[in-house]
Scaffold this active site. Structure first.
Site, short mmCIF file in Angstrom:
data_model
loop_
_atom_site.label_atom_id
_atom_site.label_comp_id
_atom_site.label_asym_id
_atom_site.label_seq_id
_atom_site.Cartn_x
_atom_site.Cartn_y
_atom_site.Cartn_z
N ARG A 264 0.39 -0.82 -0.17
CA ARG A 264 -0.02 -0.09 0.41
C ARG A 264 0.45 1.42 0.33
O ARG A 264 2.23 1.03 0.51
CB ARG A 264 -0.85 0.25 1.19
CG ARG A 264 -1.95 -1.32 0.95
CD ARG A 264 -2.15 -1.15 2.04
NE ARG A 264 -3.71 -2.25 2.02
CZ ARG A 264 -4.23 -2.59 2.92
NH1 ARG A 264 -5.20 -2.05 4.38
NH2 ARG A 264 -5.27 -3.87 2.70
N ARG A 279 1.56 0.36 9.93
CA ARG A 279 1.29 1.61 9.19
C ARG A 279 1.89 0.70 7.54
O ARG A 279 3.64 2.25 7.45
CB ARG A 279 0.97 2.64 8.95
CG ARG A 279 0.40 3.16 7.07
CD ARG A 279 -0.90 4.62 7.91
NE ARG A 279 -1.48 4.05 9.44
CZ ARG A 279 -2.31 3.86 8.82
NH1 ARG A 279 -2.84 3.95 7.88
NH2 ARG A 279 -3.29 3.84 10.23
N GLU A 351 -7.29 -1.65 14.54
CA GLU A 351 -7.62 -2.26 13.78
C GLU A 351 -6.57 -3.28 13.40
O GLU A 351 -5.66 -2.89 12.97
CB GLU A 351 -8.02 -1.79 12.35
CG GLU A 351 -8.85 -2.53 11.45
CD GLU A 351 -9.07 -1.66 10.41
OE1 GLU A 351 -9.31 -0.56 10.61
OE2 GLU A 351 -9.12 -2.58 9.05
N SER A 354 -10.97 -6.25 9.34
CA SER A 354 -11.63 -6.41 8.61
C SER A 354 -12.95 -7.14 7.99
O SER A 354 -12.26 -7.34 6.87
CB SER A 354 -11.54 -4.73 7.79
OG SER A 354 -12.25 -4.10 7.38
N ARG A 393 0.24 -6.41 12.38
CA ARG A 393 0.15 -5.81 13.50
C ARG A 393 0.21 -6.94 14.51
O ARG A 393 0.05 -6.15 15.76
CB ARG A 393 -2.10 -4.59 13.13
CG ARG A 393 -1.29 -3.91 12.15
CD ARG A 393 -2.37 -3.09 12.23
NE ARG A 393 -2.27 -2.30 11.12
CZ ARG A 393 -3.15 -1.07 10.37
NH1 ARG A 393 -4.45 -0.88 10.91
NH2 ARG A 393 -3.16 0.38 9.69
#
Length: 426
Positions: A264, A279, A351, A354, A393
């Site tokens: 990303r 991130r 998070e 999802s 994460r």
RNA sequence: GGAGAGGUGGCCGAGUGGUCGAAGGCAGCCGCCUGCUAAGCGGUUGUGGGGGUAAAACUUCACCCAGGGUUCGAAUCCCUGCCUCUCCGCCA
């Protein structure tokens, strides 16, 4: 994308959906305008084609009999020329209409809470005990660097900011998490393991909804005219496994689990989470993907979410599940649950998963249908996916949640068979 | 990277300019017959869009890898792209 018929016949529903998402509704009138023009023209073209077909049929018969067809031939040529002109215009309208349609987001399910942004998401349940420390819990990047298992500096030398180098027990822990999760989902929950390409084409990206609207979030291969992209999630290649296919009713539901690297660009997030594993431009993620019958999809969403939660239960880390509100819902999703994992150093949940039901939105884009036994015609399947879980994460949360005062980290029981040790030491 | 072959319906496989949405076979479905783990006979079976209907029926347009083009008319001819296969080279 939405069914154009729905946009046409139930415009109010779509307007309502856009407003709940906080999106501009102007796109709708533009889409409808083009669509109406398209249909009007289509009707005319089809009538003319019918006439032409009759004429050319007669020409064929006459020629076969060896008779003269020159008078009809002239008419046929004239109408044919007209058709060609109108077909060009029609093609233009068709591509315009679909371009617009591809930019309209999915309609949120009735059960989705209405709200502006993430502050209005609703916590559904908090599971597990938030750990208490007799000392100040440290950030995972400090733990990682002190134990020598994470090296952000060297990673930035090799690649740049937002990359990490796992070393020794860190690399092993990453792999342990992957194996633990995949074994759980495939072994106990019935998912079929997939290892897909991590480079995909434009059609695949369009099928799941990343393109055309979110090109800026993706890494693109400039050096290749085919327009390859690095996947931002395994959702893309795995959902596209069945693109342009008609599945049999008895094959459904289909469950896939895949662990892939995800890439990303994180454009526009410069200030956020600049340190640590939260991130990154590249991270691993176990993704769960389902293809199901429409009447089952909301039950399947609950089950999918439970499957992802089970990972955290077994790791023994506290988490909560929140229902995203309309304003925070992703473009293609009709309903989404986020699973957030506890980070002691930050003192908050972040998070890690999802889980979404896309209903027929992706299936229509990607043309994934199924046929009911004994029934005519086909229907779009419903697609779902969810992280089960994001590895980086989770690894960060393991370091923070199981850190000890002496700087070591205790490995959760379920990971020990994969780690070969019960502790990481400085 | 070089050379060649090819992409037709669920599958196999005909079709090289007109009545082809596409022969034939297999598979599937329906019926008849038969009494033995099945054969025979007849029928039927693609997808999408528009119109039509309470729903059907019906009707029309499109689709033979994709996109252009030639032609009154294309699965069939031309161009481009994609994919698959074979051989050589290279590479993990």
């Amino acid at each position: 994308m939405l069914d154009i018929k729905l946009v046409r016949d139930k415009t109010d529903t779509v307007i309502d959906a856009l407003e709940k998402r906080g999106e501009d509704t102007a796109i709708l009138s533009k889409t409808l305008d083009i669509e109406n023009k398209r249909r009007d023209l289509l009707k005319i073209v089809e009538e003319q084609r019918e006439r032409r077909n009759k004429l050319t049929g007669e020409i064929g018969k006459l020629k076969k009999k060896g008779e003269d067809a020159s008078s009809i031939l002239e008419d046929a040529k004239k109408i044919s020329d007209e058709i060609t002109l109108k077909e060009h215009k029609l093609r233009e309208l068709e591509s315009l209409a679909s371009q617009e349609l591809l930019l309209i987001p999915n309609i949120p399910h009735d059960s989705v809470p209405v709200g502006r942004d993430e502050t209005e998401n609703i916590e559904l349940r908090a599971v597990g005990k938030i750990p208490e420390f007799a000392f100040d819990p440290r950030n995972h990047w400090d733990i990682g660097e002190d134990t020598g298992i994470l090296d952000f500096e060297r990673a930035s030398k090799i690649a740049g900011a937002r990359f990490v180098l796992y070393m020794g027990a860190g690399a092993r822990l990453e792999r342990a998490l992957i194996n633990f999760m995949l074994d759980l989902h495939t072994g106990e929950f019935g998912y079929t393991e997939i290892f897909p390409p991590v480079i995909v084409n434009k059609e695949a990206m369009t099928g799941t909804g990343q393109l055309p609207k979110f090109e800026n979030d993706l890494f693109k291969m400039e050096n290749d005219k085919k327009g390859f992209y690095l996947i931002p999630t395994a959702e893309v290649p795995v959902t596209n496994i069945h693109r342009n296919e008609i599945l049999n009713e008895e094959d459904l539901p289909v469950y896939y689990a895949a662990c892939t690297p995800c890439f990303r660009r994180e454009a526009g997030s410069y200030g956020k989470d600049t340190r640590g594993l939260i991130r990154q431009h590249q991270f691993n993620k176990v993704e769960l993907v389902k293809f199901v019958k429409p009447e089952d999809s909301y039950d399947e969403l609950e089950a999918l979410t439970k499957n992802a939660e089970e990972v955290l239960k077994r790791l023994g880390i506290a988490y909560r599940v929140v229902a995203l509100c309309t304003g925070d819902l992703g473009f293609a999703a009709a309903k989404t649950y986020d699973i957030e994992i506890w980070f002691p150093a930050q003192g908050k949940y972040r998070e890690v998963s999802s889980c979404s039901n896309f209903v027929d939105f992706q299936a229509r884009r990607a043309d994934i249908r199924f046929k009911r036994k004994g029934k005519k015609g086909t229907e779009f399947v419903h697609t779902l996916n969810g992280s089960g879980l994001a590895i980086g994460r989770t690894l960060a949360a393991v370091l923070e949640n199981f850190q000890q005062e002496d700087g070591s980290v205790i490995i959760p029981e379920v990971l020990r068979p994969f780690m070969g040790t019960d502790r990481i030491r400085p």
